[in-house]
Motif scaffolding. Sequence first.
Motif, PDB file in Angstrom:
ATOM      1  N   ASP A   1       0.841  -1.204   0.000  1.00 29.47           N
ATOM      2  CA  ASP A   1       0.000   0.000   0.000  1.00 29.47           C
ATOM      3  C   ASP A   1       0.873   1.250   0.000  1.00 29.47           C
ATOM      4  O   ASP A   1       1.099   1.866   1.030  1.00 29.47           O
ATOM      5  CB  ASP A   1      -0.921  -0.009   1.230  1.00 29.47           C
ATOM      6  CG  ASP A   1      -1.852   1.197   1.263  1.00 29.47           C
ATOM      7  OD1 ASP A   1      -2.099   1.786   0.196  1.00 29.47           O
ATOM      8  OD2 ASP A   1      -2.306   1.562   2.357  1.00 29.47           O
TER       9      ASP A   1
ATOM     10  N   SER B   1       0.219   4.074  -1.333  1.00 31.21           N
ATOM     11  CA  SER B   1      -0.562   5.306  -1.195  1.00 31.21           C
ATOM     12  C   SER B   1      -0.876   5.629   0.264  1.00 31.21           C
ATOM     13  O   SER B   1      -1.120   6.774   0.622  1.00 31.21           O
ATOM     14  CB  SER B   1      -1.883   5.192  -1.974  1.00 31.21           C
ATOM     15  OG  SER B   1      -2.761   4.271  -1.336  1.00 31.21           O
TER      16      SER B   1
ATOM     17  N   ARG C   1      -3.555   4.635   1.855  1.00 34.79           N
ATOM     18  CA  ARG C   1      -5.002   4.686   2.088  1.00 34.79           C
ATOM     19  C   ARG C   1      -5.489   3.507   2.930  1.00 34.79           C
ATOM     20  O   ARG C   1      -6.347   3.669   3.798  1.00 34.79           O
ATOM     21  CB  ARG C   1      -5.753   4.750   0.753  1.00 34.79           C
ATOM     22  CG  ARG C   1      -5.557   6.075   0.026  1.00 34.79           C
ATOM     23  CD  ARG C   1      -6.402   6.192  -1.227  1.00 34.79           C
ATOM     24  NE  ARG C   1      -6.221   7.512  -1.837  1.00 34.79           N
ATOM     25  CZ  ARG C   1      -6.885   8.600  -1.482  1.00 34.79           C
ATOM     26  NH1 ARG C   1      -7.799   8.524  -0.535  1.00 34.79           N
ATOM     27  NH2 ARG C   1      -6.662   9.749  -2.080  1.00 34.79           N
TER      28      ARG C   1
ATOM     29  N   HIS D   1      -4.338   4.019   6.464  1.00 37.99           N
ATOM     30  CA  HIS D   1      -5.136   5.048   7.128  1.00 37.99           C
ATOM     31  C   HIS D   1      -6.368   4.408   7.775  1.00 37.99           C
ATOM     32  O   HIS D   1      -6.762   4.796   8.885  1.00 37.99           O
ATOM     33  CB  HIS D   1      -5.570   6.127   6.126  1.00 37.99           C
ATOM     34  CG  HIS D   1      -6.326   7.258   6.746  1.00 37.99           C
ATOM     35  ND1 HIS D   1      -5.718   8.432   7.150  1.00 37.99           N
ATOM     36  CD2 HIS D   1      -7.640   7.414   7.055  1.00 37.99           C
ATOM     37  CE1 HIS D   1      -6.621   9.244   7.671  1.00 37.99           C
ATOM     38  NE2 HIS D   1      -7.797   8.647   7.616  1.00 37.99           N
ATOM     39  N   TRP D   2      -6.953   3.428   7.105  1.00 37.52           N
ATOM     40  CA  TRP D   2      -8.115   2.741   7.674  1.00 37.52           C
ATOM     41  C   TRP D   2      -7.724   2.035   8.973  1.00 37.52           C
ATOM     42  O   TRP D   2      -8.450   2.111   9.969  1.00 37.52           O
ATOM     43  CB  TRP D   2      -8.685   1.726   6.688  1.00 37.52           C
ATOM     44  CG  TRP D   2      -9.939   1.069   7.191  1.00 37.52           C
ATOM     45  CD1 TRP D   2     -11.227   1.467   6.962  1.00 37.52           C
ATOM     46  CD2 TRP D   2     -10.023  -0.088   8.049  1.00 37.52           C
ATOM     47  NE1 TRP D   2     -12.105   0.624   7.621  1.00 37.52           N
ATOM     48  CE2 TRP D   2     -11.405  -0.324   8.294  1.00 37.52           C
ATOM     49  CE3 TRP D   2      -9.089  -0.931   8.623  1.00 37.52           C
ATOM     50  CZ2 TRP D   2     -11.850  -1.377   9.091  1.00 37.52           C
ATOM     51  CZ3 TRP D   2      -9.530  -1.981   9.428  1.00 37.52           C
ATOM     52  CH2 TRP D   2     -10.888  -2.194   9.645  1.00 37.52           C
TER      53      TRP D   2
ATOM     54  N   GLN E   1      -9.511  11.232   4.562  1.00 35.51           N
ATOM     55  CA  GLN E   1      -8.113  10.831   4.500  1.00 35.51           C
ATOM     56  C   GLN E   1      -7.218  12.061   4.642  1.00 35.51           C
ATOM     57  O   GLN E   1      -7.525  13.131   4.134  1.00 35.51           O
ATOM     58  CB  GLN E   1      -7.827  10.154   3.158  1.00 35.51           C
ATOM     59  CG  GLN E   1      -8.365   8.752   3.032  1.00 35.51           C
ATOM     60  CD  GLN E   1      -7.301   7.691   3.309  1.00 35.51           C
ATOM     61  OE1 GLN E   1      -6.106   7.941   3.285  1.00 35.51           O
ATOM     62  NE2 GLN E   1      -7.762   6.469   3.573  1.00 35.51           N
TER      63      GLN E   1
ATOM     64  N   MET F   1      -4.596  15.825  -1.351  1.00 31.27           N
ATOM     65  CA  MET F   1      -4.495  15.137  -0.067  1.00 31.27           C
ATOM     66  C   MET F   1      -4.274  16.145   1.066  1.00 31.27           C
ATOM     67  O   MET F   1      -3.244  16.808   1.114  1.00 31.27           O
ATOM     68  CB  MET F   1      -3.355  14.120  -0.082  1.00 31.27           C
ATOM     69  CG  MET F   1      -3.161  13.385   1.240  1.00 31.27           C
ATOM     70  SD  MET F   1      -4.615  12.407   1.748  1.00 31.27           S
ATOM     71  CE  MET F   1      -4.580  11.086   0.529  1.00 31.27           C
TER      72      MET F   1
END
Length: 278
Positions: free
Chosen positions: A60, A62, A64, A67-68, A121, A171
Amino acid sequence: MEEVERDAAPTVAPRGSPHAIPGEKYGWFSRLRSYLILDPLIWLYTLVLGMMALPGGLFDRSGRRLHWFSRAWSWLIMKTILSPVKVTGIERIDTSKPHVYALTHASAMDIPFLYVYLPFQFRIVFKKELLSYPVVGWQLKRSGQVCIDQQKPTNSIAAIRSAVKSLKAGMPLVIFPEGGRTPDGEIKPFLPGAFFLAIKAQVDIVPVALVGTFELLPMNTYHIKCRPLEMRVGEPISTAGLTMRNLEAVSDKVKKAMEDLYYAPGSPTTFDPPDSLQ
């Protein structure tokens, strides 16, 4: 010889916490609850979710997906610490646009607080020293956060360029302009160049005050004092058309806005953590 009387040094009363609740005491029951229940649960969440995030983080780039995981970890913590939260002002922000969010920083609990109550995000500008923390350092590095070496700023040029590029691409970025946690709950002077990224990317700066987190968990203790908290979001401050010559003026303006939010009287009321982790 005539004895000369000297005036005794004036006694200075110790300054109280900026947002202490009058009459509220945290005795042995509060300490036992924190040391035997709350702290172990938080360490458990950190270990389990950190290990679960490892496979996803390898693929991952990115950030994202990570972040979860950070938000899930934060959601569990905010549910555990038994502290009702009130959020004001976020409804005035166009969250579809990228902003630099400038936050007060008084507690380790600021991080889970913002992950739950900023409903989008974002990436965080953090100091290099945090990379030495087990699990947390790896998570920061792999999830696309922006690492700044405060001792050798030239080592951070690549990270700064990447952050500006991400901002321009949409972002949002979170910064702590004081550079670290305050030891007494008061807002400290901002780091020089704290808003360099906002001016470079020509995005608005949103001042945010986290109220009550210092009293909840100040530095150098593991005693979590369950109490009401509040996130106060201010009006965006534009950087359109500004250059590096305006850096100090922008910093002063943001600091004044954050102080107005942080020190404004208020009584936090309940605002439950969102049930959704999207």
